[in-house]
Design an enzyme around this catalytic site. Structure first.
Site, PDB file in Angstrom:
ATOM      1  CE  LYS A 135      -4.015  -2.224   0.585  1.00  0.00           C
ATOM      2  NZ  LYS A 135      -3.672  -3.645   0.722  1.00  0.00           N
TER       3      LYS A 135
HETATM    4  C1  LIG Z   1      -4.403  -4.814   0.357  1.00  0.00           C
HETATM    5  C2  LIG Z   1      -3.626  -6.070   0.297  1.00  0.00           C
HETATM    6  C3  LIG Z   1      -3.898  -7.063  -0.661  1.00  0.00           C
HETATM    7  C4  LIG Z   1      -5.049  -6.942  -1.632  1.00  0.00           C
HETATM    8  O1  LIG Z   1      -4.838  -5.915  -2.576  1.00  0.00           O
HETATM    9  P1  LIG Z   1      -6.097  -5.347  -3.397  1.00  0.00           P
HETATM   10  O2  LIG Z   1      -5.547  -4.203  -4.178  1.00  0.00           O
HETATM   11  O3  LIG Z   1      -7.087  -4.920  -2.378  1.00  0.00           O
HETATM   12  O4  LIG Z   1      -6.584  -6.458  -4.241  1.00  0.00           O
HETATM   13  C5  LIG Z   1      -3.081  -8.173  -0.707  1.00  0.00           C
HETATM   14  N1  LIG Z   1      -2.061  -8.333   0.167  1.00  0.00           N
HETATM   15  C6  LIG Z   1      -1.779  -7.412   1.105  1.00  0.00           C
HETATM   16  C7  LIG Z   1      -0.666  -7.669   2.040  1.00  0.00           C
HETATM   17  C8  LIG Z   1      -2.537  -6.248   1.199  1.00  0.00           C
HETATM   18  O5  LIG Z   1      -2.243  -5.339   2.133  1.00  0.00           O
END
Ligand SMILES: *Cc1c(COP(=O)(O)O)cnc(C)c1O
Length: 500
Positions: free
Chosen positions: A112
């Site tokens: 993120k």
């Molecule tokens: C948010 C997240 C995901 C999923 O990603 P999306 O963009 O919501 O599909 C997968 N793995 C981790 C560690 C995340 O923080």
């Protein structure tokens, strides 16, 4: 320009779309047209830095932002000590055809950060460009990782308040403490007695609530979003798909124009959708593998064309993917059905009212041409962490392990040995309990998550992510816990609406 997936809003500039977050009244902003890169531009990237690749991609989508302005935003986001690797997102070889793209070198140890370091800066600039005098209130629903990354990105940014809602017992201990120990005078963290879908649905309803938006306007405030429903979140994620391709070119692993496969551990469908936009821009991709955990709603819709959220919400060891209503799937379907907003309206009305909808045959076929969906069980995920650690000496987090498992299943089934990039979405220390259980067996695992960080370090030899050490000695600053139907009230309380 940006248009609404539901055909209910005039064309917006990039700055407007980013500032608004979601389309008022429902729907998501998408680019009216996707720019296509000249092939030479893609091949040139093999000699470029992450900053240069980012500049190329961002400029194509941010009309109204100056070249110099974008350059400064990239520098401040990725090159001011926030990332602990000079390549920002290094690509590591796992075996003869699989490569792991480490997207967790930012401050909060999950992918993120790749977007949430950039996005607050895009939003601050958007505020100036749209001449907004109002304060912006960012509402965030998080399954664990977006929350902390957004708090770090928006902390102490003037003119912005951020309120994060997370599922009360639906995140890892590390994730929870990362959020509740955040300082900054504009940050608020609220635990909700419900799951991620409850948080996200409530937040989306508030965005679409006229009266509540009017209340804010009267007080010179307006809402925006830091979830991947905001275009400003998706855009920086397109970059690393081109980047990973450029690294494979650079090492001579692939030839110019050679197609790759891409595996993405998926929850809200934002990350994989960014990859799909890269494909539309000309990135040579053969197949995207959408990897789910036991909450396999996406596996089913990709394989059958039926989206059915009427099922039990399961808590897994990959909590950031515990999602049954994947917001960005709406954007994907809009691309698949040739920008038919009428159908989108109809499908998402059915999803909202009946919990199920079926896409038409041509949409389903188009989807299956470019995407394969599969899932990993809890046991498979654990075994994968152990196997990869023992065979390659590489430690996977639970989410990435879901991706690796789905990749292995795909290769077994298809014998497709195409060079493959697997997104590593979190650092293993973020989910140390499950990871340690996987590599050392359940018997060594105690109740205290923090002694486990040390233990995992001892067993694995992997360096502890700097964002996670010392977490247990930090002071908890946020203690609000609310019921699912109390989000409006707590927002009013936080914003001081109840004061005289
Ligand atoms: C948010 C997240 C995901 C999923 O990603 P999306 O963009 O919501 O599909 C997968 N793995 C981790 C560690 C995340 O923080």
């Amino acid at each position: 320009m940006y248009i609404s997936t539901r055909g209910n809003y005039p064309k917006a500039t990039a700055a407007e779309a980013i500032k608004l977050g979601m389309v008022p009244g429902g729907g998501l902003f998408v680019p009216e047209r996707i720019p296509v890169l000249k092939e030479e531009k893609i091949w040139q990237m093999s000699g470029q830095t992450y900053a240069e690749v980012t500049q190329t991609i961002l400029e194509l989508f941010l009309e109204g932002y100056q070249t110099e302005e974008i350059r400064n935003i990239i520098r401040d986001s990725y090159y001011s000590g926030n990332f602990d690797h000079e390549e920002i997102a290094p690509l590591r070889k796992l075996d003869e055809s699989a490569h792991v793209l480490e997207l967790w070198h930012g401050p909060t140890a999950a992918f993120k950060d790749m977007a949430l370091q950039i996005m607050p800066r895009l939003l601050s600039a958007a505020k100036e460009k749209t001449r907004t005098k109002k304060d912006i209130v960012i509402l965030v629903a998080t399954s664990g990782d977006t929350g902390k990354a957004a708090l770090e990105g928006f902390k102490n940014v003037p003119g912005i308040k951020i309120i994060v809602f997370y599922p009360h017992s639906g995140v890892s201990k590390v994730q929870e403490l990362q959020m509740t120990t955040t300082d900054g005078d504009n940050t608020y963290v609220v635990a909700v007695k419900g799951n991620f879908d409850d948080c996200q649905t409530a937040v989306k309803e508030i965005f679409a609530d006229r009266e509540f938006n009017d209340l804010l306007r009267k007080r010179h405030m307006e809402f925006s979003s830091a979830n991947s429903i905001n275009w400003g979140r998706l855009l920086p994620q397109i970059v690393y798909y081109f980047w990973s391709y450029s690294r494979l070119l650079n090492k001579g692993t692939i030839l110019q124009g050679e197609k790759i496969n891409v595996v993405v551990p998926t929850g809200n469908f934002g990350n994989i959708l960014a990859g799909y936009y890269a494909y539309l821009m000309g990135l040579p991709v053969k197949k995207f593998l959408c990897a789910s955990n036991e909450n396999r709603v996406l596996t089913d819709v990709i394989n059958t064309g039926v989206y059915d959220r009427r099922r039990e919400f399961l808590k897994t060891s990959s909590p950031s993917m515990d999602i049954l209503i994947s917001s960005n799937f709406e954007r994907f379907l809009f691309e698949m059905n040739g920008h038919d907003s009428e159908k989108i309206n109809q499908w998402f009305k059915e999803l909202n009212e009946e919990g199920i909808f079926a896409v038409d045959d041509s949409t389903r076929k188009k989807m299956q041409e470019i995407m394969a969906g599969d899932f990993a069980t809890e046991e498979e995920t654990q075994n994968t962490i152990k196997e990869v650690f023992e065979s390659a000496g590489y430690l996977l987090d639970t989410h990435t392990a879901v991706g690796v498992r789905v990749y292995k299943k795909y290769v077994e089934k298809t014998q497709d040995r195409t060079q493959t990039v697997i997104d590593a979405t979190a650092n293993p220390y973020k989910f140390n309990k499950a990871v340690l259980e996987a590599i050392a067996g359940t018997e060594v695992v105690s109740k205290d998550e923090f002694s486990l960080i040390e233990k995992l370090h001892h067993v694995s030899g992997m360096e502890i992510h700097r964002g996670l050490s010392g977490l247990n000695s930090k002071k908890v600053l946020h203690r609000r816990v609310v019921e699912r139907d109390e989000l409006r009230n707590v927002i009013k309380e936080i914003l001081g609406f109840n004061d005289k």
